[in-house]
Design a protein around this motif. Sequence first.
Motif, PDB file in Angstrom:
ATOM      1  N   PRO A  22     -34.033 -33.916 -33.162  1.00  0.00           N
ATOM      2  CA  PRO A  22     -32.830 -32.804 -33.543  1.00  0.00           C
ATOM      3  C   PRO A  22     -31.813 -33.244 -34.535  1.00  0.00           C
ATOM      4  O   PRO A  22     -31.358 -32.180 -35.341  1.00  0.00           O
ATOM      5  CB  PRO A  22     -32.300 -32.576 -31.960  1.00  0.00           C
ATOM      6  CG  PRO A  22     -32.984 -33.350 -31.221  1.00  0.00           C
ATOM      7  CD  PRO A  22     -33.822 -34.393 -31.852  1.00  0.00           C
ATOM      8  N   VAL A  23     -31.516 -34.525 -34.621  1.00  0.00           N
ATOM      9  CA  VAL A  23     -30.764 -34.991 -35.553  1.00  0.00           C
ATOM     10  C   VAL A  23     -31.171 -34.694 -37.080  1.00  0.00           C
ATOM     11  O   VAL A  23     -30.440 -34.225 -37.910  1.00  0.00           O
ATOM     12  CB  VAL A  23     -30.379 -36.505 -35.457  1.00  0.00           C
ATOM     13  CG1 VAL A  23     -29.406 -37.086 -36.659  1.00  0.00           C
ATOM     14  CG2 VAL A  23     -29.594 -36.712 -34.127  1.00  0.00           C
ATOM     15  N   LYS A  24     -32.602 -35.028 -37.273  1.00  0.00           N
ATOM     16  CA  LYS A  24     -33.147 -34.816 -38.522  1.00  0.00           C
ATOM     17  C   LYS A  24     -33.001 -33.231 -38.861  1.00  0.00           C
ATOM     18  O   LYS A  24     -33.104 -33.004 -39.852  1.00  0.00           O
ATOM     19  CB  LYS A  24     -34.538 -35.348 -38.662  1.00  0.00           C
ATOM     20  CG  LYS A  24     -34.692 -36.891 -38.818  1.00  0.00           C
ATOM     21  CD  LYS A  24     -36.037 -37.474 -39.011  1.00  0.00           C
ATOM     22  CE  LYS A  24     -36.008 -38.793 -38.939  1.00  0.00           C
ATOM     23  NZ  LYS A  24     -37.582 -39.154 -38.513  1.00  0.00           N
ATOM     24  N   ARG A  25     -33.500 -32.631 -37.991  1.00  0.00           N
ATOM     25  CA  ARG A  25     -33.180 -31.281 -37.924  1.00  0.00           C
ATOM     26  C   ARG A  25     -32.220 -30.794 -38.493  1.00  0.00           C
ATOM     27  O   ARG A  25     -32.052 -29.727 -39.499  1.00  0.00           O
ATOM     28  CB  ARG A  25     -33.729 -30.186 -36.684  1.00  0.00           C
ATOM     29  CG  ARG A  25     -33.855 -28.911 -36.983  1.00  0.00           C
ATOM     30  CD  ARG A  25     -34.560 -28.394 -35.763  1.00  0.00           C
ATOM     31  NE  ARG A  25     -33.752 -28.168 -34.533  1.00  0.00           N
ATOM     32  CZ  ARG A  25     -33.992 -27.345 -33.620  1.00  0.00           C
ATOM     33  NH1 ARG A  25     -35.157 -26.823 -33.407  1.00  0.00           N
ATOM     34  NH2 ARG A  25     -33.022 -27.211 -32.498  1.00  0.00           N
ATOM     35  N   ILE A  26     -30.987 -31.291 -38.094  1.00  0.00           N
ATOM     36  CA  ILE A  26     -29.620 -30.607 -38.544  1.00  0.00           C
ATOM     37  C   ILE A  26     -29.571 -31.193 -39.950  1.00  0.00           C
ATOM     38  O   ILE A  26     -28.939 -30.445 -40.826  1.00  0.00           O
ATOM     39  CB  ILE A  26     -28.512 -31.222 -37.540  1.00  0.00           C
ATOM     40  CG1 ILE A  26     -28.698 -31.097 -36.294  1.00  0.00           C
ATOM     41  CG2 ILE A  26     -27.265 -30.847 -38.214  1.00  0.00           C
ATOM     42  CD1 ILE A  26     -27.761 -31.650 -35.062  1.00  0.00           C
ATOM     43  N   ALA A  27     -29.918 -32.419 -40.342  1.00  0.00           N
ATOM     44  CA  ALA A  27     -29.716 -32.827 -41.788  1.00  0.00           C
ATOM     45  C   ALA A  27     -30.653 -32.415 -42.459  1.00  0.00           C
ATOM     46  O   ALA A  27     -30.333 -32.187 -43.696  1.00  0.00           O
ATOM     47  CB  ALA A  27     -30.170 -34.452 -41.453  1.00  0.00           C
ATOM     48  N   ILE A  75     -26.572 -30.865 -43.811  1.00  0.00           N
ATOM     49  CA  ILE A  75     -25.458 -31.339 -43.039  1.00  0.00           C
ATOM     50  C   ILE A  75     -25.513 -32.653 -42.431  1.00  0.00           C
ATOM     51  O   ILE A  75     -26.356 -33.056 -41.991  1.00  0.00           O
ATOM     52  CB  ILE A  75     -25.146 -30.234 -41.932  1.00  0.00           C
ATOM     53  CG1 ILE A  75     -25.072 -28.746 -42.392  1.00  0.00           C
ATOM     54  CG2 ILE A  75     -23.973 -30.506 -41.306  1.00  0.00           C
ATOM     55  CD1 ILE A  75     -24.775 -27.775 -41.213  1.00  0.00           C
ATOM     56  N   PRO A  76     -24.202 -33.689 -42.937  1.00  0.00           N
ATOM     57  CA  PRO A  76     -24.456 -34.758 -42.455  1.00  0.00           C
ATOM     58  C   PRO A  76     -23.903 -34.969 -40.973  1.00  0.00           C
ATOM     59  O   PRO A  76     -23.080 -34.183 -40.456  1.00  0.00           O
ATOM     60  CB  PRO A  76     -23.042 -35.619 -43.384  1.00  0.00           C
ATOM     61  CG  PRO A  76     -22.388 -34.908 -44.090  1.00  0.00           C
ATOM     62  CD  PRO A  76     -23.392 -33.171 -44.090  1.00  0.00           C
ATOM     63  N   VAL A  77     -24.612 -35.755 -40.127  1.00  0.00           N
ATOM     64  CA  VAL A  77     -24.645 -35.759 -38.739  1.00  0.00           C
ATOM     65  C   VAL A  77     -24.180 -37.109 -38.243  1.00  0.00           C
ATOM     66  O   VAL A  77     -24.690 -38.293 -38.857  1.00  0.00           O
ATOM     67  CB  VAL A  77     -26.019 -35.344 -37.912  1.00  0.00           C
ATOM     68  CG1 VAL A  77     -25.809 -35.219 -36.756  1.00  0.00           C
ATOM     69  CG2 VAL A  77     -26.886 -34.581 -38.701  1.00  0.00           C
ATOM     70  N   TRP A  78     -23.093 -37.107 -37.663  1.00  0.00           N
ATOM     71  CA  TRP A  78     -22.740 -38.164 -36.730  1.00  0.00           C
ATOM     72  C   TRP A  78     -23.221 -38.122 -35.465  1.00  0.00           C
ATOM     73  O   TRP A  78     -22.859 -37.162 -34.703  1.00  0.00           O
ATOM     74  CB  TRP A  78     -21.175 -38.384 -36.875  1.00  0.00           C
ATOM     75  CG  TRP A  78     -20.772 -38.873 -38.253  1.00  0.00           C
ATOM     76  CD1 TRP A  78     -20.492 -40.385 -38.473  1.00  0.00           C
ATOM     77  CD2 TRP A  78     -20.620 -37.954 -39.650  1.00  0.00           C
ATOM     78  NE1 TRP A  78     -20.233 -40.378 -40.064  1.00  0.00           N
ATOM     79  CE2 TRP A  78     -20.035 -39.137 -40.401  1.00  0.00           C
ATOM     80  CE3 TRP A  78     -20.508 -36.898 -39.840  1.00  0.00           C
ATOM     81  CZ2 TRP A  78     -19.639 -38.851 -41.802  1.00  0.00           C
ATOM     82  CZ3 TRP A  78     -19.943 -36.403 -40.991  1.00  0.00           C
ATOM     83  CH2 TRP A  78     -19.827 -37.244 -41.948  1.00  0.00           C
ATOM     84  N   VAL A 128     -22.087 -33.206 -35.268  1.00  0.00           N
ATOM     85  CA  VAL A 128     -21.956 -34.311 -34.223  1.00  0.00           C
ATOM     86  C   VAL A 128     -22.978 -33.765 -33.406  1.00  0.00           C
ATOM     87  O   VAL A 128     -23.056 -32.940 -32.914  1.00  0.00           O
ATOM     88  CB  VAL A 128     -20.502 -34.346 -33.392  1.00  0.00           C
ATOM     89  CG1 VAL A 128     -20.607 -35.576 -32.561  1.00  0.00           C
ATOM     90  CG2 VAL A 128     -19.331 -34.657 -34.630  1.00  0.00           C
ATOM     91  N   TYR A 129     -23.810 -34.861 -33.127  1.00  0.00           N
ATOM     92  CA  TYR A 129     -24.884 -34.858 -31.976  1.00  0.00           C
ATOM     93  C   TYR A 129     -24.519 -35.944 -30.872  1.00  0.00           C
ATOM     94  O   TYR A 129     -24.539 -36.862 -31.191  1.00  0.00           O
ATOM     95  CB  TYR A 129     -26.376 -35.058 -32.614  1.00  0.00           C
ATOM     96  CG  TYR A 129     -27.246 -34.793 -31.712  1.00  0.00           C
ATOM     97  CD1 TYR A 129     -27.751 -33.703 -31.371  1.00  0.00           C
ATOM     98  CD2 TYR A 129     -27.895 -36.012 -30.936  1.00  0.00           C
ATOM     99  CE1 TYR A 129     -29.027 -33.533 -30.256  1.00  0.00           C
ATOM    100  CE2 TYR A 129     -29.072 -35.967 -30.060  1.00  0.00           C
ATOM    101  CZ  TYR A 129     -29.565 -34.607 -29.830  1.00  0.00           C
ATOM    102  OH  TYR A 129     -30.351 -34.455 -28.968  1.00  0.00           O
TER     103      TYR A 129
END
Length: 322
Positions: free
Chosen positions: A191-196, A200-203, A233-234
Motif C-alpha cells: 500500500p505504501v508503494k501505491r501511495i507513492a 506523494i512522499p510517504v512516511w 503517513v501510513y
Amino acid sequence: MQISRQDMLRAYRRMSTIRAFEERLHVENRTGEIAGFIHLYAGQEAIAVGVCETLTDRDYIISTHRGHGHSIAKGCDVTAMMLEIYGRRDGMCKGRSGSMHIADLEKGMLGANAIVGGGPPIAVGAAIASKVKKDGSVAVSFSGDGASNQGTVFEAMNMAVVLKVPKVFVFENNGYSEHTGASYGVGADDPVKRIAGFGIPVWQADGTDFFSVHEAARQATEHARSGNGPSAVYAEAMRYFGHFEGDPQLYRAKGEVEALRSGNDCLLNFRRRTIEGALLEAAELDEIDRETAETVEEAVAAARAAPPPPPEAVLEDVYATY
Ligand SMILES: Cc1ncc(C[n+]2csc(CCOP(=O)(O)OP(=O)(O)O)c2C)c(N)n1
Ligand SMILES: [Mg+2]
C-alpha cells in the motif's frame, strides 16, 4: 526529534482519554440510551494522537466514521462530545450529529463522515483554502484501509499533487474494512508503494508506537507546510472492538484481541518506553489514567442528566446563510 516532557504527558493524557472514552461507550451503548451507530477506535490511539500532536488549532483534520479518537486528539471537549453522542441539546453539534457526524470547527475538526472515502476530497478543499489564503495551515485526512481503495481518495490524492496543496493523507490500516481483511481487500502488494505511485512522499510508522507515528507525522506535516505539496503517513494498528458496536466479530480469530491487548498495546508501549527510558514516572501516568477515568465518568453523568433538543429546534440551521 526529542519531545518535551510536557508534550509527552499531554500525548499520554489524550491517548488515555480516548481509551477511557471508548471503553466506557462500549458499556454505555448497551444501556439503549444512545441512538445511532457507534464505531470504536480503541487500539489505534497512537495514530490519532501521534499525528495531531504535530498540529495546531489552525490546522484542519477530517475524520472517518470512527471519529472519537481523532476528535479527542485534536483537543475537542470530552463532555461536549459525550453530550453529542447522547443526542443532547448542549452537545458539540447541538445533538444533531451523534457519533458519526461529530465536528468542531473551532478546533479545526471538520467532521466525522459516514461516507467511506468522503474525507480526503473535503480536506483537499481545506488545503486549497490554506494555499489561497497563505495562512500556513495544513489539512489532514484520516482514512482506513478500506477507504484507501475508494475512487474519491485516488482523485483527492491526484488533485492534491496537481495543485501542490498543504495536505497530509494519513492511512490507518486496522486490518479490516467492516468484515473484510485488508490483506484481501487492498489489492496492492504494498500500500505504501501505491501511495507513492501518485507522486506523494510517504512516511511509514508503527501505529502502536506513539513516538514512531509522531516522528513520521512531524516530517510529513513539515513537508506539506513548507510548500512542497502533499505528503502521507501510513501506519498499522488493529482495532480492539468490532466494526460497529454489536458486531459479533465472527471473522476474527479466537484470542486475537486478547493477544493484541496484552502484547502490543499502544498505551502499554508508551508506558514501557517512557518509564524504561527514565523519561516519565509510572506514578504520574497512573495519575493521568485516574484523572481521565474521572473526566469520562463526569461526562457520562452530565450527558445522562442533560435535556434533549426541543422539538422546534429541528428547523434551525437547516440552510446556511452567508
Ligand atoms: C461509500 C461507502 N461505501 C460503503 C460504506 C459502508 N461501510 C461503512 S464503514 C466501512 C468499512 C471501512 O473500512 P476502513 O476504511 O478500513 O475503516 P475502519 O472501519 O476499519 O476504521 C464500509 C464498507 C459506506 N459507509 N460508504
Ligand atoms: Mg480498516
